[in-house]
Write a protein that holds these residues in place. Structure first.
Motif, short mmCIF file in Angstrom:
data_model
loop_
_atom_site.label_atom_id
_atom_site.label_comp_id
_atom_site.label_asym_id
_atom_site.label_seq_id
_atom_site.Cartn_x
_atom_site.Cartn_y
_atom_site.Cartn_z
N ALA A 6 0.84 -1.19 0.00
CA ALA A 6 0.00 0.00 0.00
C ALA A 6 0.88 1.25 0.00
O ALA A 6 0.61 2.21 -0.74
CB ALA A 6 -0.93 0.00 1.21
N ARG A 7 1.92 1.25 0.81
CA ARG A 7 2.83 2.40 0.85
C ARG A 7 3.51 2.61 -0.51
O ARG A 7 3.58 3.73 -1.01
CB ARG A 7 3.88 2.20 1.94
CG ARG A 7 4.80 3.37 2.06
CD ARG A 7 5.70 3.22 3.27
NE ARG A 7 6.99 3.77 2.92
CZ ARG A 7 8.13 3.24 3.26
NH1 ARG A 7 8.19 2.13 3.96
NH2 ARG A 7 9.26 3.81 2.91
N ALA A 34 3.90 8.41 4.09
CA ALA A 34 4.70 8.64 5.29
C ALA A 34 3.95 8.20 6.54
O ALA A 34 4.53 7.60 7.46
CB ALA A 34 5.09 10.11 5.39
N SER A 35 2.66 8.48 6.58
CA SER A 35 1.84 8.06 7.70
C SER A 35 1.80 6.54 7.82
O SER A 35 1.91 5.98 8.92
CB SER A 35 0.41 8.61 7.53
OG SER A 35 -0.42 8.12 8.55
N HIS A 39 2.89 4.15 10.89
CA HIS A 39 1.91 3.19 11.41
C HIS A 39 2.50 1.77 11.41
O HIS A 39 2.39 1.05 12.40
CB HIS A 39 0.65 3.25 10.55
CG HIS A 39 -0.32 2.15 10.80
ND1 HIS A 39 -1.23 2.17 11.83
CD2 HIS A 39 -0.51 0.98 10.16
CE1 HIS A 39 -1.94 1.06 11.82
NE2 HIS A 39 -1.53 0.32 10.80
N THR A 40 3.11 1.40 10.31
CA THR A 40 3.67 0.05 10.19
C THR A 40 4.78 -0.17 11.20
O THR A 40 4.83 -1.20 11.88
CB THR A 40 4.20 -0.17 8.76
OG1 THR A 40 3.14 0.05 7.84
CG2 THR A 40 4.74 -1.57 8.58
N LEU A 44 4.67 -2.87 14.26
CA LEU A 44 5.69 -3.91 14.40
C LEU A 44 6.38 -3.84 15.75
O LEU A 44 6.69 -4.87 16.36
CB LEU A 44 6.71 -3.82 13.26
CG LEU A 44 6.19 -4.26 11.90
CD1 LEU A 44 7.22 -3.95 10.81
CD2 LEU A 44 5.83 -5.73 11.90
N MET A 45 6.66 -2.64 16.22
CA MET A 45 7.30 -2.49 17.53
C MET A 45 6.39 -3.03 18.64
O MET A 45 6.85 -3.69 19.56
CB MET A 45 7.64 -1.02 17.80
CG MET A 45 8.71 -0.47 16.87
SD MET A 45 10.32 -1.23 17.12
CE MET A 45 10.79 -0.42 18.63
N LEU A 46 5.10 -2.76 18.53
CA LEU A 46 4.16 -3.24 19.54
C LEU A 46 4.02 -4.76 19.49
O LEU A 46 3.92 -5.42 20.52
CB LEU A 46 2.79 -2.59 19.35
CG LEU A 46 2.70 -1.11 19.67
CD1 LEU A 46 1.36 -0.55 19.21
CD2 LEU A 46 2.91 -0.86 21.15
#
Length: 149
Positions: A6-7, A34-35, A39-40, A44-46
């Motif tokens: 999508a990006r 950029a958003s 978000h991605t 991923l960090m979470l």
């Protein structure tokens, strides 16, 4: 559609809008892309927790991430072939070859001699040191290789 695709698609929309003189629309698509990147990364960090040290990150890259990507490309190539999608199969096959190269580079990576990298702007193949005369995956000319800074 996954977030990476999508990006990339939004970035292509921005490029097209810019080439057609629609700068406001291009900026809109750039902002969405950029958003989505933020978000991605946050997601991923979470989901995966904190990043590991250099050795742990390299182990994840070589042991999980790139082999999983290569398996996924192989599955997509097989489906495209079954459905008679020659063009899609070629693009997917090239992506699989690029992922294979990424795995080879990750396996051989030595932090003491990282060197310089150049990426083919057509297919994504990664060269080390200097760009080849022709991309070994898509055949692009040397000028299509962009240095990674």
């Amino acid at each position: 559609m996954n977030a990476s695709l999508a990006r990339a698609r939004l970035e292509m929309f921005a490029q097209q809008a810019r080439s057609q003189g629609r700068e406001g629309q291009a900026q809109f698509y750039d902002a969405l892309a950029a958003s989505l990147k933020v978000h991605t990364r946050r997601f991923l960090m979470l989901m995966r927790g904190k990043l590991g040290d250099g050795a742990a990150n390299l182990k994840e890259t070589t042991g999980e991430m790139l082999p999983g990507l290569l398996r996924k490309y192989a599955e997509l190539v097989a489906v495209a072939d079954q459905n008679g999608k020659g063009v899609a199969g070629t693009a997917l096959d090239q992506s699989a070859r690029v992922a294979q190269r990424q795995g080879e580079l990750a396996q051989a990576w030595d932090q003491e001699d990282a060197g310089s990298y150049l990426v083919c702007s057509i297919c994504g193949w990664v060269a080390t040191g200097e760009a080849p005369e022709r991309c070994p995956v898509c055949g692009a000319v040397q000028e299509k290789f962009q240095p990674v800074s």
